[in-house]
Design a protein around this motif. Structure first.
Motif, PDB file in Angstrom:
ATOM      1  N   ALA A  60      34.446 -30.870   6.020  1.00  0.00           N
ATOM      2  CA  ALA A  60      34.766 -29.548   6.320  1.00  0.00           C
ATOM      3  C   ALA A  60      35.056 -29.368   7.826  1.00  0.00           C
ATOM      4  O   ALA A  60      35.971 -28.842   8.295  1.00  0.00           O
ATOM      5  CB  ALA A  60      33.981 -28.377   5.636  1.00  0.00           C
ATOM      6  N   ILE A  61      34.135 -29.831   8.550  1.00  0.00           N
ATOM      7  CA  ILE A  61      34.050 -29.588  10.099  1.00  0.00           C
ATOM      8  C   ILE A  61      35.224 -30.504  10.789  1.00  0.00           C
ATOM      9  O   ILE A  61      35.766 -30.085  11.714  1.00  0.00           O
ATOM     10  CB  ILE A  61      32.972 -29.971  10.806  1.00  0.00           C
ATOM     11  CG1 ILE A  61      32.684 -29.500  11.891  1.00  0.00           C
ATOM     12  CG2 ILE A  61      32.697 -31.342  10.715  1.00  0.00           C
ATOM     13  CD1 ILE A  61      31.434 -29.530  12.635  1.00  0.00           C
ATOM     14  N   ASP A  62      35.844 -31.319  10.172  1.00  0.00           N
ATOM     15  CA  ASP A  62      36.870 -32.462  10.558  1.00  0.00           C
ATOM     16  C   ASP A  62      38.101 -31.581  10.183  1.00  0.00           C
ATOM     17  O   ASP A  62      39.315 -31.898  10.826  1.00  0.00           O
ATOM     18  CB  ASP A  62      36.877 -33.677  10.006  1.00  0.00           C
ATOM     19  CG  ASP A  62      35.784 -34.279  10.484  1.00  0.00           C
ATOM     20  OD1 ASP A  62      35.164 -33.955  11.521  1.00  0.00           O
ATOM     21  OD2 ASP A  62      35.177 -35.301   9.734  1.00  0.00           O
ATOM     22  N   HIS A  63      38.416 -30.365   9.443  1.00  0.00           N
ATOM     23  CA  HIS A  63      39.632 -29.907   8.996  1.00  0.00           C
ATOM     24  C   HIS A  63      39.905 -28.696   9.279  1.00  0.00           C
ATOM     25  O   HIS A  63      40.669 -27.880   8.504  1.00  0.00           O
ATOM     26  CB  HIS A  63      39.860 -30.413   7.729  1.00  0.00           C
ATOM     27  CG  HIS A  63      39.892 -31.876   7.401  1.00  0.00           C
ATOM     28  ND1 HIS A  63      40.685 -32.807   7.853  1.00  0.00           N
ATOM     29  CD2 HIS A  63      38.636 -32.668   6.695  1.00  0.00           C
ATOM     30  CE1 HIS A  63      40.140 -34.059   7.482  1.00  0.00           C
ATOM     31  NE2 HIS A  63      39.311 -33.765   6.640  1.00  0.00           N
ATOM     32  N   ILE A  64      38.984 -27.713  10.217  1.00  0.00           N
ATOM     33  CA  ILE A  64      39.324 -26.562  10.508  1.00  0.00           C
ATOM     34  C   ILE A  64      40.595 -26.316  11.027  1.00  0.00           C
ATOM     35  O   ILE A  64      41.099 -26.844  11.965  1.00  0.00           O
ATOM     36  CB  ILE A  64      38.140 -26.071  11.519  1.00  0.00           C
ATOM     37  CG1 ILE A  64      36.759 -26.185  10.898  1.00  0.00           C
ATOM     38  CG2 ILE A  64      38.458 -24.642  12.141  1.00  0.00           C
ATOM     39  CD1 ILE A  64      35.636 -26.143  11.546  1.00  0.00           C
ATOM     40  N   GLY A  65      41.139 -25.211  10.562  1.00  0.00           N
ATOM     41  CA  GLY A  65      42.590 -24.779  11.080  1.00  0.00           C
ATOM     42  C   GLY A  65      43.751 -25.624  10.122  1.00  0.00           C
ATOM     43  O   GLY A  65      44.822 -25.212  10.563  1.00  0.00           O
ATOM     44  N   SER A  66      43.576 -26.417   9.427  1.00  0.00           N
ATOM     45  CA  SER A  66      44.553 -27.134   8.474  1.00  0.00           C
ATOM     46  C   SER A  66      44.663 -26.293   7.242  1.00  0.00           C
ATOM     47  O   SER A  66      43.927 -25.894   6.645  1.00  0.00           O
ATOM     48  CB  SER A  66      44.089 -28.500   8.386  1.00  0.00           C
ATOM     49  OG  SER A  66      44.915 -29.141   7.364  1.00  0.00           O
ATOM     50  N   GLU A  67      46.163 -26.469   7.266  1.00  0.00           N
ATOM     51  CA  GLU A  67      46.574 -25.862   5.566  1.00  0.00           C
ATOM     52  C   GLU A  67      46.485 -26.841   4.478  1.00  0.00           C
ATOM     53  O   GLU A  67      46.717 -26.619   3.369  1.00  0.00           O
ATOM     54  CB  GLU A  67      48.010 -25.366   5.897  1.00  0.00           C
ATOM     55  CG  GLU A  67      48.250 -24.039   6.721  1.00  0.00           C
ATOM     56  CD  GLU A  67      49.415 -23.733   6.821  1.00  0.00           C
ATOM     57  OE1 GLU A  67      50.500 -24.199   6.460  1.00  0.00           O
ATOM     58  OE2 GLU A  67      49.762 -22.625   7.763  1.00  0.00           O
ATOM     59  N   LYS A  68      46.141 -27.975   4.790  1.00  0.00           N
ATOM     60  CA  LYS A  68      46.192 -28.854   3.769  1.00  0.00           C
ATOM     61  C   LYS A  68      44.655 -29.092   3.175  1.00  0.00           C
ATOM     62  O   LYS A  68      43.606 -28.504   3.472  1.00  0.00           O
ATOM     63  CB  LYS A  68      46.173 -30.522   4.290  1.00  0.00           C
ATOM     64  CG  LYS A  68      47.732 -30.845   4.943  1.00  0.00           C
ATOM     65  CD  LYS A  68      47.715 -32.191   5.069  1.00  0.00           C
ATOM     66  CE  LYS A  68      49.242 -32.345   5.989  1.00  0.00           C
ATOM     67  NZ  LYS A  68      49.356 -34.022   6.107  1.00  0.00           N
ATOM     68  N   VAL A  69      44.805 -29.639   1.865  1.00  0.00           N
ATOM     69  CA  VAL A  69      43.442 -29.762   1.088  1.00  0.00           C
ATOM     70  C   VAL A  69      43.111 -31.370   1.232  1.00  0.00           C
ATOM     71  O   VAL A  69      44.190 -32.219   1.149  1.00  0.00           O
ATOM     72  CB  VAL A  69      43.761 -29.548  -0.400  1.00  0.00           C
ATOM     73  CG1 VAL A  69      42.531 -30.004  -1.340  1.00  0.00           C
ATOM     74  CG2 VAL A  69      43.982 -28.150  -0.467  1.00  0.00           C
ATOM     75  N   TYR A  70      42.042 -31.779   1.770  1.00  0.00           N
ATOM     76  CA  TYR A  70      41.810 -33.108   1.787  1.00  0.00           C
ATOM     77  C   TYR A  70      40.817 -33.680   0.752  1.00  0.00           C
ATOM     78  O   TYR A  70      39.977 -33.027   0.218  1.00  0.00           O
ATOM     79  CB  TYR A  70      40.983 -33.293   3.063  1.00  0.00           C
ATOM     80  CG  TYR A  70      41.781 -33.019   4.368  1.00  0.00           C
ATOM     81  CD1 TYR A  70      42.513 -33.792   5.072  1.00  0.00           C
ATOM     82  CD2 TYR A  70      41.909 -31.561   4.802  1.00  0.00           C
ATOM     83  CE1 TYR A  70      43.220 -33.370   6.071  1.00  0.00           C
ATOM     84  CE2 TYR A  70      42.719 -31.036   5.767  1.00  0.00           C
ATOM     85  CZ  TYR A  70      43.316 -32.223   6.201  1.00  0.00           C
ATOM     86  OH  TYR A  70      44.139 -31.836   7.588  1.00  0.00           O
ATOM     87  N   VAL A  71      41.126 -35.018   0.080  1.00  0.00           N
ATOM     88  CA  VAL A  71      40.483 -35.396  -0.918  1.00  0.00           C
ATOM     89  C   VAL A  71      40.050 -36.813  -0.654  1.00  0.00           C
ATOM     90  O   VAL A  71      40.722 -37.707  -0.225  1.00  0.00           O
ATOM     91  CB  VAL A  71      41.363 -35.459  -2.155  1.00  0.00           C
ATOM     92  CG1 VAL A  71      40.925 -36.273  -3.396  1.00  0.00           C
ATOM     93  CG2 VAL A  71      42.031 -34.198  -2.412  1.00  0.00           C
TER      94      VAL A  71
END
Length: 114
Positions: A60-71
């Protein structure tokens, strides 16, 4: 599909922003793991982050501000050929309930459903 079984577990950890979930999916037919990777890698709004050998997976900490979903951490179930597990991460302010409603509405307009 309304008959798909999904067993999701939310894991809470102290992060500034973000949701992370361990997701278990079970299907009617056996799942080909390479097909699952291909589908995830080519899905709109999804980014596959899955390099376990180098310990690279969504946090979670790596994707702050992104509109994507990471899998990531996508793997076959050890006992069920019809199931797989994965780790899913998103910024809840950018890709949360309110934003999803807008996203779904825009997709419905694009498809001529609204």
């Amino acid at each position: 599909h309304k008959d798909i079984k999904v067993n999701a577990t939310c894991v809470r950890v102290p992060v500034l922003r973000g949701h992370s979930e361990s997701v278990y999916i079970e299907t009617k037919k056996p799942i080909d793991i390479e097909k699952a990777f291909d589908l995830l890698a080519h899905s709109t709004g999804v980014e596959l982050v899955d390099d376990i050998a180098n310990q690279i997976y969504p946090m979670a900490i790596d994707h702050i501000g992104s509109e994507k979903v990471y899998v990531g951490r996508v793997r076959k179930d050890l006992d069920n050929d019809h199931a797989l597990s994965m780790w899913v991460v998103a910024d809840q302010l950018m890709k949360g309930a309110a934003y999803n409603s807008v996203d779904i509405g825009l997709k419905m307009i694009e498809m001529g459903l609204l």
